[in-house]
Enzyme design. Sequence first.
Site, PDB file in Angstrom:
ATOM      1  N   MET A   1       0.770  -1.435  -0.053  1.00  0.00           N
ATOM      2  CA  MET A   1       0.038   0.151   0.033  1.00  0.00           C
ATOM      3  C   MET A   1       0.900   1.302   0.204  1.00  0.00           C
ATOM      4  O   MET A   1       0.397   2.409  -0.579  1.00  0.00           O
ATOM      5  CB  MET A   1      -0.952   0.122   1.143  1.00  0.00           C
ATOM      6  CG  MET A   1      -1.871   1.234   1.479  1.00  0.00           C
ATOM      7  SD  MET A   1      -2.899   1.159   2.720  1.00  0.00           S
ATOM      8  CE  MET A   1      -4.049  -0.159   2.329  1.00  0.00           C
TER       9      MET A   1
ATOM     10  N   ASP B   1      -9.014  -9.866   9.939  1.00  0.00           N
ATOM     11  CA  ASP B   1      -7.456 -10.371   9.743  1.00  0.00           C
ATOM     12  C   ASP B   1      -6.730 -10.349  10.585  1.00  0.00           C
ATOM     13  O   ASP B   1      -5.315  -9.806  10.841  1.00  0.00           O
ATOM     14  CB  ASP B   1      -6.991  -9.463   8.538  1.00  0.00           C
ATOM     15  CG  ASP B   1      -5.655 -10.181   7.616  1.00  0.00           C
ATOM     16  OD1 ASP B   1      -5.659 -11.170   7.718  1.00  0.00           O
ATOM     17  OD2 ASP B   1      -4.785  -9.352   7.343  1.00  0.00           O
TER      18      ASP B   1
END
Length: 644
Positions: free
Chosen positions: A26, A138
């Site tokens: 990212m 997650d």
Amino acid sequence: MEPLNAEDPVSIGPFRIVGRLGVGGMGRVFLARSAGGRTVAVKVVHAELAAQEEFRRRFAREVEALERVGGTGTAPVLGSDTTAAAPWVAIGYVPGPSLRTVVGDEYGPLPPATVRALGSGLGRALDHIHGAGLVHRDLKPSNVLLTVDGPRIIDFGIARAVDTVTDGGLTSTGAVVGSPGFMSPEQVRGERLGPASDIFCLGSVLAYAATGRSPFGTSDSGVHALMFRIAHDEPDLTDVAPALTGLIRACLAKDPEARPTAAEIAETLPFADPWLPAGVLARLGRHAARLLEAESAAGVAREAAGDATGEAADRTRGGAAPGDPTAGRSAGPAPEPEPEADRQGSRTRRRVLTAALTAAAVAAAAGVGYALWPFGGPDTTTPDGRGGGSASSASSSARPAGAVPAAFLGAWEGVLQGSPEIPRETIRIELVQGAPGAKTAVYTHVGDNRLCMGRSRLVSADEDKVVLGESDVTTSVPPQRCMAAAHQTLTLRSPEVLEWSSGTAKATFHKARTGSAILPAKYLGRWRMKPLVDGPDADRYTDEVTITQGAVGATVFRSLNAYPRTDEEGNTLADAVNCTRTAILATTTPPYVLGPMALEPGADSECVSDHLGSYLVLTTYKGEEILQVYPMVDTEPGEYHRVD
């Protein structure tokens, strides 16, 4: 922490940059200081991703999720600008290693008392997350940081609001969201996810903390087989202390309704103080001292450079415009009161959980030994199946003419970040004979979203040490992203192992192969991913790769991604977008590392370069060979099936 380079900003918003913490798919993450002296971590989105409106929306959702949680058991948001040319978010810096690092690399399985305290702390954090109307989705060892005050949960990149989750564990393309080994049965089946999904993942995390392994095994036999075990098999709790089995089994119930809530776990488990073993606490103290030293050194360097130099650097590096931190948002409306039936079920589950923990505690053994934290140099153990290959080491007595000892000649490869099986940053150096001042070394470096190749001059050499100095860049992917390699020292440990260092960075290198035909024949040919869409347009979607033979530095990987073009309303058009990308081979030791994929000249304007290295793994599932292409970040691979 790494020092800043010429491409890094000196400030982002109101925060002064101190150093680099890392890079991912990212963006880049920097260590910074606020005007008031608070240490923060600033994540800055990569330029190529910032150009995509959909990604900007996703990043804004992540920041919003962090702000809604508010910092209890997590890292608080201290500022953000999701509309900037380079969107960024600043969060409180958590001065501690990840659970995966502590258990997997440095300390080993944690004692039962620590695991119980870990469960208590994570329970409180999850209760706060769920109270804010979010599901993390997650939770895994690498997303849990250990601090003196308790654990912290990080990385809300795929968190979703409970009231908006309609696709379960699936993305819009049908890919499962989560991390194999630390997913819930609901995620595996692609069902709607609720807070109970995080509880199942918590059970897997606690089992990992207690044993050093996932309770459902690894993906060595294939990701699909691992997911089947999560959905249908009982967990393997061998080696889990009796004091923990009741808690972990309750969390790992297949039925979400049978699992305890985060609040029940937090209320039931004690939180000891200190909660970490002495060796881990000592490591945290040393980490804090190094952090203060690094910040002090960075401050002295900036002071010496002067304000004018800093301003010029801001302009040259494209630092973000100053701005005020984004005000934190409230945690959202308070949850509605539970119906009486739900309160009764909650009390029942809490009694069952308490009874299981009490019975297990009575049966538990009394003694726990603490292992010492290994603070020595890099591990020089050669992993099975890695290293020499066909390369051989000549003795120093057979030294050819020139300054480089024969034992150093040839190629060496090492992992700077990650592990040999899961590389995140790699470097390869190939040494030829020459005199001091000659360019005797060719290096290949993959990491930080770039591939860099170049030649380094020999400074000095003796029987057990070679020093390399000035270098030049011969290949940069993406273009103009590489800087010349710094001063490097190679110290021989054995005929097959040497230690590499450059500044404060250190790594263990192993002898590697050379030649023009590196890849095994079974990797070569065309491979295609199964279509992710159905319907009459399914054959218009293509995701295919072709692998050819070559040496390090050669283009051996070519991908073709094709899909129908759409209009502004999302309707498919007759013509198609075709994106062809290539990647350069960077290592000769499996898994085979590739540099970032680059678009071929003349690519369609809709195509985007993938500035991320990857590595290739060939596996077999139900008798069929599957090529897995793993990005060098913590995410799922692309899986391809042979075409010819």
